[in-house]
Design a protein around this motif. Structure first.
Motif, PDB file in Angstrom:
ATOM      1  N   LYS A 123       0.829  -1.204   0.000  1.00  0.00           N
ATOM      2  CA  LYS A 123       0.000   0.000   0.000  1.00  0.00           C
ATOM      3  C   LYS A 123       0.866   1.259   0.000  1.00  0.00           C
ATOM      4  O   LYS A 123       0.609   2.218  -0.738  1.00  0.00           O
TER       5      LYS A 123
ATOM      6  N   LYS B 268       3.896   1.538  -1.066  1.00  0.00           N
ATOM      7  CA  LYS B 268       4.573   1.669  -2.354  1.00  0.00           C
ATOM      8  C   LYS B 268       3.631   2.252  -3.407  1.00  0.00           C
ATOM      9  O   LYS B 268       4.031   3.089  -4.236  1.00  0.00           O
ATOM     10  N   ASP B 269       2.349   1.794  -3.402  1.00  0.00           N
ATOM     11  CA  ASP B 269       1.377   2.353  -4.355  1.00  0.00           C
ATOM     12  C   ASP B 269       1.210   3.844  -4.141  1.00  0.00           C
ATOM     13  O   ASP B 269       1.163   4.645  -5.108  1.00  0.00           O
ATOM     14  N   GLU B 270       1.095   4.239  -2.862  1.00  0.00           N
ATOM     15  CA  GLU B 270       0.970   5.669  -2.571  1.00  0.00           C
ATOM     16  C   GLU B 270       2.200   6.438  -3.039  1.00  0.00           C
ATOM     17  O   GLU B 270       2.096   7.552  -3.564  1.00  0.00           O
ATOM     18  N   LYS B 271       3.339   5.818  -2.860  1.00  0.00           N
ATOM     19  CA  LYS B 271       4.577   6.469  -3.288  1.00  0.00           C
ATOM     20  C   LYS B 271       4.608   6.636  -4.808  1.00  0.00           C
ATOM     21  O   LYS B 271       5.039   7.679  -5.341  1.00  0.00           O
ATOM     22  N   MET B 272       4.157   5.615  -5.535  1.00  0.00           N
ATOM     23  CA  MET B 272       4.130   5.693  -7.001  1.00  0.00           C
ATOM     24  C   MET B 272       3.197   6.818  -7.451  1.00  0.00           C
ATOM     25  O   MET B 272       3.504   7.576  -8.380  1.00  0.00           O
ATOM     26  N   GLN B 273       2.024   6.908  -6.800  1.00  0.00           N
ATOM     27  CA  GLN B 273       1.086   7.980  -7.153  1.00  0.00           C
ATOM     28  C   GLN B 273       1.708   9.353  -6.926  1.00  0.00           C
ATOM     29  O   GLN B 273       1.581  10.264  -7.753  1.00  0.00           O
ATOM     30  N   LEU B 274       2.413   9.491  -5.779  1.00  0.00           N
ATOM     31  CA  LEU B 274       3.068  10.776  -5.494  1.00  0.00           C
ATOM     32  C   LEU B 274       4.141  11.082  -6.521  1.00  0.00           C
ATOM     33  O   LEU B 274       4.323  12.243  -6.940  1.00  0.00           O
ATOM     34  N   GLU B 275       4.885  10.078  -6.946  1.00  0.00           N
ATOM     35  CA  GLU B 275       5.928  10.304  -7.953  1.00  0.00           C
ATOM     36  C   GLU B 275       5.312  10.732  -9.292  1.00  0.00           C
ATOM     37  O   GLU B 275       5.853  11.609  -9.975  1.00  0.00           O
ATOM     38  N   LYS B 276       4.169  10.115  -9.653  1.00  0.00           N
ATOM     39  CA  LYS B 276       3.504  10.524 -10.897  1.00  0.00           C
ATOM     40  C   LYS B 276       3.049  11.977 -10.823  1.00  0.00           C
ATOM     41  O   LYS B 276       3.209  12.763 -11.777  1.00  0.00           O
ATOM     42  N   LEU B 277       2.470  12.356  -9.676  1.00  0.00           N
ATOM     43  CA  LEU B 277       2.061  13.749  -9.502  1.00  0.00           C
ATOM     44  C   LEU B 277       3.254  14.690  -9.613  1.00  0.00           C
ATOM     45  O   LEU B 277       3.171  15.765 -10.226  1.00  0.00           O
TER      46      LEU B 277
ATOM     47  N   ASN C 172       4.217  15.100 -13.246  1.00  0.00           N
ATOM     48  CA  ASN C 172       3.290  15.996 -13.942  1.00  0.00           C
ATOM     49  C   ASN C 172       3.580  17.452 -13.634  1.00  0.00           C
ATOM     50  O   ASN C 172       3.563  18.325 -14.518  1.00  0.00           O
TER      51      ASN C 172
END
Length: 617
Positions: free
Chosen positions: A492, A494-503, A506
């Motif tokens: 979980k 790691k998923d949150e971290k990936m989302q933050l990296e995508k943001l 952008n």
């Protein structure tokens, strides 16, 4: 003058007594009662005393301290018997040293070949040097010129056994005795006048001077004796130390399967744990651990590890007991202080005028003293109790003030560390399970070889190991569940971290677009720039632009930034590459950067384009 009179009178005494001492055939001396007529009759004590007084000497046998306690002075006055002296030949004794405060009356000493006359008692005693350690040798000076070694032996053999005599041609010699106390006897003869026979020739007389002598043999024997005493003392101390030294520990047995099982049983017993741990440590240090015995050693180490919880519990119990004892002591001290307060209150109430007037003066004094003593003791105990309370408060405040090291770590890093710890624990548990399985297999293999009595013990051990294995498996299942839960949490995060990296990506892309738009607007509208935004901001930068332009004009094919900076640093060492590069990048109409070369020789070079830029502007 006094010496001549002494020799004359003493010579008469010797001649008158010469017929009394007779020699036997073997050379020994004997006393005879036959006597010839004497010039001075010995039966007249008054005449003998008068003669001795004229010589300023105490009459022998009449005045002075007798040398022997049982000596009868009347014997010296009998007709035909000479006065008995302690150093007479035949008696062979020399009295012990006499205290200096006791009057000494030295007497005439008769030998076979010579006669010794005492010194004047009124003169000071002869001077001697400091006694060397272990001295057995004496120096004898003032010998007669005609004196022989035989005469020296005859005079000094009465003092003790003579080991060696070294006689010189200059009227002195050195005598070495067998013992140290014999030297003191020889010093007794210092100051005596010696005369050979009845001759009055100067070569036959002399005054003896006896003193300590320093000899290497004496010093060597004394040092040997001291070393022997030191060795005896060291041996005695060593024996004392060995007697009080604790006994050596028993030797550790060699490793075997039988001894290993015994040590494993002892490790489980709290009373025998220390002995078994010492044996286990010795085996490991000896290198008894190998591939075959590794499982056995691992089980013993695990048994030792199981005692940690017991030791921690024991420590906690002792600390609890100490706290309880402190609390009891504090309560008892508080009770004592209450009783002291009551006693002091009694003294104060007795000191009031209502009761004070009825006491006598002595009673009032005693009550005042008792009150003062009670107050002092009460204050001491009160200070002690307050000190205990202050210490407790300080301990509590220290625990509160201690800043816990709680750095703000990220949740994902904490979870990662926890998962790594769980992985390590999981691996250790797997290894333990494998070790237990190996032990079970070994027990099964050895089960057929052992006798019936040993089979029973092995079965018990097998049951215990199976029970332990079941417990470890249950614990392992729990840890695996916890590990799976932690892994889900980690996924979980790691998923949150990936989302933050995508943001974040952008946002960076939007920022790049905005910057590009701003740059394009600036290029499209160069006239709208304010006059304040000039690329050259100071006179120093203007100088640098001029120098760089001149340098690049000389190098029409361009130069690298390092080459340009090396040239500028000769003029000013404070110039850095980044400053020059930013300045040149701001002046795009004056300098331009080109890539030259192919492949590995690819290089960035700056060229001067000021003339072209002037035409364009």
């Amino acid at each position: 003058m006094w010496e001549e009179e002494t020799e004359a009178v003493q010579g008469e005494g010797v001649t008158s007594q010469g017929h009394i001492a007779s020699f036997k055939a073997d050379g020994s001396r004997s006393l005879s009662m036959e006597s010839a007529p004497m010039a001075l009759p010995m039966s007249d004590p008054n005449a003998w005393a008068t003669a001795m007084n004229n010589l300023r000497m105490a009459p022998l046998g009449i005045a002075g301290q007798p040398m022997l306690p049982d000596f009868d002075p009347a014997l010296g006055m009998m007709t035909g018997i000479p006065p008995i002296t302690p150093i007479m030949p035949g008696l062979g004794i020399v009295p012990p040293p006499i205290p200096p405060d006791m009057p000494v009356a030295k007497e005439i000493i008769h030998c076979k070949s010579c006669t010794l006359f005492p010194p004047n008692p009124n003169l000071p005693p002869p001077a001697t040097r400091e006694r060397p350690p272990g001295c057995k040798t004496v120096f004898v000076g003032g010998l007669p010129e005609n004196g022989t070694e035989q005469i020296i032996v005859e005079v000094f053999e009465q003092c003790g056994d003579i080991i060696a005599i070294r006689k010189s041609k200059k009227n002195f010699c050195h005598i070495r005795f067998a013992e140290e106390f014999m030297v003191d006897k020889a010093l007794y003869l210092s100051g005596y006048r010696i005369r050979l026979g009845s001759s009055t020739d100067k070569k036959d007389t002399g005054r003896l001077h006896v003193d300590f002598a320093q000899a290497r043999d004496d010093l060597y024997e004394w040092e040997c004796k001291q070393r022997m005493l030191a060795r005896e003392e060291r041996h005695r101390r060593r024996m004392e130390e060995e007697r009080f030294r604790p006994p050596s520990p028993p030797p550790v047995v060699h490793y075997s399967d039988h001894e290993c099982s015994i040590v494993a049983e002892k490790l489980k017993d709290d009373s025998k744990f220390s002995e078994a741990v010492q044996t286990l440590l010795t085996w490991i240090e000896r290198g008894e651990v190998n591939r075959r015995s590794a499982n056995n050693f691992y089980s013993m180490i695990q048994s030792a590890n199981s005692h940690i919880r017991r030791l921690v519990n024991e420590k906690a119990a002792h600390e609890k007991g100490m706290e309880e004892a402190k609390e009891k002591f504090k309560q008892a001290l508080a009770g004592i202080l209450v009783q002291f307060e009551q006693i002091v209150a009694v003294y104060h109430s007795a000191s009031k005028q209502k009761a004070w007037d009825h006491f006598t003066k002595a009673q009032r004094k005693n009550i005042s003293v008792w009150c003062k003593q009670a107050e002092e003791i009460r204050n001491i105990h009160n200070d002690e109790l307050m000190g205990i309370r202050r210490e407790e408060e300080m301990e509590m405040s220290d625990e509160e003030i201690e800043d816990p090291n709680d750095p703000k770590e990220n949740d994902d890093s904490a979870l990662v560390s926890q998962t790594e710890a769980l992985k390590e624990e999981n691996d250790s548990l797997r290894w333990q399970v494998d070790a237990y399985r190996n032990e079970v297999e070994l027990l099964k293999q050895e089960q057929g070889k052992m006798s019936r009595d040993e089979d029973v013990t092995k079965e018990q051990q097998l049951k215990l190991l199976q029970q332990a294995l079941q417990g470890m498996q249950q614990h392992l299942l729990k840890l695996q569940d916890e590990y799976q839960r932690k892994e889900t949490e980690l996924d979980k995060v790691k998923d949150e971290k990936m989302q933050l990296e995508k943001l974040l990506e952008n946002l960076q892309e939007q920022e790049c677009r905005v910057s590009r738009i701003c740059v394009s607007n600036q290029e499209n509208d160069p006239l709208e720039r304010t006059p304040t935004c000039t690329p050259v901001k100071s006179e120093r930068e203007a100088l640098l632009v001029g120098i760089i332009s001149t340098f690049l004009h000389v190098h029409p094919f361009g130069a690298s930034i390092e080459y340009i900076c090396s040239y500028l640093q000769r003029l000013d060492t404070k110039i850095c590459t980044s400053e020059v590069e930013t300045l040149m990048s701001r002046l795009q109409c004056t300098f331009k950067q080109e890539m030259t070369g192919v492949g590995a020789s690819l290089e960035k070079r700056w060229k001067f384009c000021g003339f072209d830029g002037l035409k364009m502007t």
